[in-house]
Design an enzyme around this catalytic site. Structure first.
Site, short mmCIF file in Angstrom:
data_model
loop_
_atom_site.label_atom_id
_atom_site.label_comp_id
_atom_site.label_asym_id
_atom_site.label_seq_id
_atom_site.Cartn_x
_atom_site.Cartn_y
_atom_site.Cartn_z
N GLU A 97 2.76 -6.58 -1.89
CA GLU A 97 2.41 -5.24 -2.38
C GLU A 97 2.02 -5.32 -3.86
O GLU A 97 2.48 -6.20 -4.58
CB GLU A 97 3.61 -4.31 -2.15
CG GLU A 97 3.52 -2.93 -2.72
CD GLU A 97 2.47 -2.03 -2.09
OE1 GLU A 97 1.30 -2.43 -2.07
OE2 GLU A 97 2.82 -0.92 -1.64
N ASP A 101 6.57 2.18 -6.51
CA ASP A 101 6.77 3.31 -7.40
C ASP A 101 7.98 4.11 -6.87
O ASP A 101 9.12 3.73 -7.12
CB ASP A 101 5.47 4.13 -7.39
CG ASP A 101 5.44 5.23 -8.44
OD1 ASP A 101 6.31 5.24 -9.31
OD2 ASP A 101 4.52 6.08 -8.38
N PHE A 150 0.67 5.22 -15.49
CA PHE A 150 -0.28 4.93 -14.43
C PHE A 150 -1.10 3.70 -14.81
O PHE A 150 -1.80 3.69 -15.82
CB PHE A 150 -1.18 6.12 -14.12
CG PHE A 150 -1.93 5.91 -12.84
CD1 PHE A 150 -1.26 6.05 -11.62
CD2 PHE A 150 -3.26 5.56 -12.84
CE1 PHE A 150 -1.93 5.83 -10.42
CE2 PHE A 150 -3.94 5.33 -11.64
CZ PHE A 150 -3.27 5.47 -10.43
P1 IMP Z 1 5.26 4.59 -3.67
O1 IMP Z 1 5.24 5.02 -2.25
O2 IMP Z 1 5.52 5.75 -4.59
O3 IMP Z 1 6.20 3.44 -3.93
O4 IMP Z 1 3.79 4.17 -4.05
C1 IMP Z 1 3.33 2.91 -3.83
C2 IMP Z 1 1.81 2.89 -3.86
O5 IMP Z 1 1.30 3.85 -4.79
C3 IMP Z 1 1.29 1.55 -4.33
O6 IMP Z 1 1.03 0.72 -3.25
C4 IMP Z 1 0.03 1.94 -5.06
O7 IMP Z 1 -1.06 1.93 -4.19
C5 IMP Z 1 0.26 3.32 -5.55
N1 IMP Z 1 0.63 3.33 -6.99
C6 IMP Z 1 1.85 3.58 -7.52
N2 IMP Z 1 1.84 3.51 -8.85
C7 IMP Z 1 0.58 3.20 -9.20
C8 IMP Z 1 -0.08 2.96 -10.46
O8 IMP Z 1 0.49 3.01 -11.56
N3 IMP Z 1 -1.41 2.66 -10.39
C9 IMP Z 1 -2.09 2.57 -9.20
N4 IMP Z 1 -1.51 2.77 -8.02
C10 IMP Z 1 -0.20 3.09 -8.01
MG MG Z 2 -0.98 0.25 -2.62
#
Ligand code: IMP
Ligand code: MG
Length: 180
Positions: A97, A101, A150
């Site tokens: 991955e 986040d 971000f």
């Molecule tokens: P989560 O479900 O919140 O853990 O999000 C995970 C997904 O969100 C990652 O696989 C990324 O595609 C996207 N993501 C989270 N943070 C960022 C960032 O800072 N930049 C770009 N994509 C992000």
């Molecule tokens: Mg992703």
């Protein structure tokens, strides 16, 4: 470049850490075959570099998952946009991955994959935005722990752009042109 507000992780730093992770993974999976399961599209650069530093026999598959749409915050809504091509039953699976986040995406995916009876199921993420975690998930390999900003570059996108940039950076706010 004028899109860059601040470089967070330089290309050389990424490459060095990826080499270290490759060595660690090779050691941990010694004597086994490994299926690298790349989450599209963000994990693509990481996968391509990492797999070349792994010395055990490696197979590769892809899964498309979406929790973001075009926004910069997790929606909590997760769906599979492209499923695996092969069965993972009895296989040692390592999820690749780009960034964790909230953890919602991987939490959903881990549950979905566990039902398919892999021999083992682990997570390798290049970036970990630990402070934002909403659900607890076991992360086995982490490249870098990053602050709550971000980030784009090296596979990570903003509205599908900037995945090709070979380092990780904070985008200048004047380029946040789309709705969030
Ligand atoms: P989560 O479900 O919140 O853990 O999000 C995970 C997904 O969100 C990652 O696989 C990324 O595609 C996207 N993501 C989270 N943070 C960022 C960032 O800072 N930049 C770009 N994509 C992000
Ligand atoms: Mg992703």
């Amino acid at each position: 470049m004028d899109i860059v507000k601040r470089v967070l992780i330089a290309e050389e730093e990424i490459q060095e850490r990826v080499r270290e992770l490759g060595a660690q993974i090779s050691k941990d999976y010694e004597g086994k075959e490994l299926l690298l399961l790349c989450i599209l599209k963000g994990g693509l650069m990481f996968l391509a570099d990492l797999c070349r530093h792994i010395t055990v026999p490696v197979a590769i598959d892809f899964i498309g998952i979406s929790s973001y749409g075009h926004a910069t915050r997790s929606s909590g809504v997760v769906r599979i946009t492209k499923d695996l091509e092969q069965s993972i039953e009895g296989k040692h699976v390592l999820i690749i991955e780009d960034i964790i986040d909230s953890g919602l995406t991987l939490s959903y995916l881990m549950n979905n994959l566990a039902i398919r009876k892999p021999a083992s199921l682990k997570i390798c993420t290049l970036l970990d935005k630990q402070v934002n975690r909403e659900v607890d998930i076991p992360v086995d390999y982490v490249g870098f722990t990053v602050p709550n900003e971000f980030l784009v570059g090296y596979g990570l996108d903003y509205c599908e752009l900037y995945r090709n940039i070979p380092y990780i950076f904070v985008l200048d706010p004047k380029y946040y042109t789309h709705d969030m």
